[in-house]
Motif scaffolding. Structure first.
Motif, PDB file in Angstrom:
ATOM      1  N   CYS A 107      28.535 -95.391  11.072  1.00 42.74           N
ATOM      2  CA  CYS A 107      27.088 -95.370  10.814  1.00 42.74           C
ATOM      3  C   CYS A 107      26.576 -96.666  10.324  1.00 42.74           C
ATOM      4  N   PHE A 108      25.903 -97.373  10.907  1.00 47.38           N
ATOM      5  CA  PHE A 108      25.133 -98.851  10.472  1.00 47.38           C
ATOM      6  C   PHE A 108      23.683 -98.311  10.095  1.00 47.38           C
ATOM      7  N   TYR A 109      23.472 -98.271   8.812  1.00 48.91           N
ATOM      8  CA  TYR A 109      22.121 -97.776   8.308  1.00 48.91           C
ATOM      9  C   TYR A 109      21.273 -99.185   8.619  1.00 48.91           C
ATOM     10  N   GLN A 110      20.057 -99.029   9.082  1.00 49.05           N
ATOM     11  CA  GLN A 110      19.093-100.219   9.274  1.00 49.05           C
ATOM     12  C   GLN A 110      18.045-100.190   8.525  1.00 49.05           C
ATOM     13  N   TYR A 111      17.527-101.196   8.005  1.00 53.56           N
ATOM     14  CA  TYR A 111      16.141-101.307   7.071  1.00 53.56           C
ATOM     15  C   TYR A 111      15.776-102.762   7.311  1.00 53.56           C
ATOM     16  N   LYS A 112      14.325-102.703   6.946  1.00 53.63           N
ATOM     17  CA  LYS A 112      13.598-104.067   7.282  1.00 53.63           C
ATOM     18  C   LYS A 112      13.167-104.609   5.849  1.00 53.63           C
ATOM     19  N   LEU A 113      12.830-105.657   6.042  1.00 57.90           N
ATOM     20  CA  LEU A 113      12.049-106.485   5.158  1.00 57.90           C
ATOM     21  C   LEU A 113      11.186-107.484   5.331  1.00 57.90           C
ATOM     22  N   ASP A 114       9.799-107.392   5.138  1.00 58.53           N
ATOM     23  CA  ASP A 114       8.880-108.334   5.642  1.00 58.53           C
ATOM     24  C   ASP A 114       9.016-109.686   5.144  1.00 58.53           C
ATOM     25  N   LYS A 115       8.812-110.645   5.977  1.00 61.99           N
ATOM     26  CA  LYS A 115       9.243-112.038   5.466  1.00 61.99           C
ATOM     27  C   LYS A 115       7.819-112.650   4.697  1.00 61.99           C
TER      28      LYS A 115
END
Length: 185
Positions: A74-82
């Motif tokens: 399971c590859f958990y995905q998240y984001k961070l705004d630049k």
């Protein structure tokens, strides 16, 4: 005739792989823990990698794509705004960001900031040590960074080992054999 219809209806139901079903359950259970770990780490690391510091948990979530199940991992995905969307980072920069993210995450886990996490370190069959949470990749996709994180496991360790073997094989295939020009043909 009704009996034949009932039998054909039962046969048409797709079978669910029990390993995949169990992985799905584990992914759902682990998501809140991983999200908290990634949020706390992102708050610390964001200024150092050129990202906006997230204020709430929802800012790091990817709607509808919380995780990817591949290779029984399971590859958990998240984001961070630049912070600066005009900036495009190179592979070397992203590898440095990944290392920084990994070290801060390991430090926070080691400090006991996440008591619900049962494991701190993991050693694989080859003698390699892994942090309980591994940052698999950080990608620059326009105006955000995508971060994929994994809980360390035997399956993930074997996955990394296979990738390493494939890279070594590719490197060996690209090697130019030594030529001795002094020998007459």
């Amino acid at each position: 005739m009704d009996k034949k219809k009932a039998e054909s209806a039962v046969q048409d139901v797709p079978t669910v792989d029990p390993v995949l079903a169990e992985l799905q359950v584990q992914a759902e259970r682990g998501y809140p823990i991983m999200r908290n770990i990634m949020y706390q780490t992102a708050k610390t690391v964001a200024p150092d990698i050129g990202a906006v510091v997230p204020r709430i948990l929802q800012e790091i979530e990817i709607p509808g794509g919380h995780y990817i199940l591949a290779h029984n991992i399971c590859f958990y995905q998240y984001k961070l705004d630049k912070a600066d969307i005009r900036m495009q980072y190179q592979t070397a920069d992203l590898l440095e960001f990944k290392a920084l993210f990994q070290s801060v995450c390991a430090r926070l886990i080691g400090a006991g900031n996440f008591p619900t996490l049962q494991m701190q370190n993991y050693m694989d069959a080859y003698g390699n040590w892994y942090d309980a949470v591994c940052i698999d990749v950080i990608e620059d996709v326009g105006n955000t960074f995508i971060i994929q994180a994994v809980f360390a496991s035997p399956t993930y360790a074997e996955y990394l080992h296979q990738i390493q073997l494939n890279q070594q094989g590719a490197d060996n295939n690209n090697a130019v054999p030594d030529a001795n020009w002094s020998n007459p043909v």
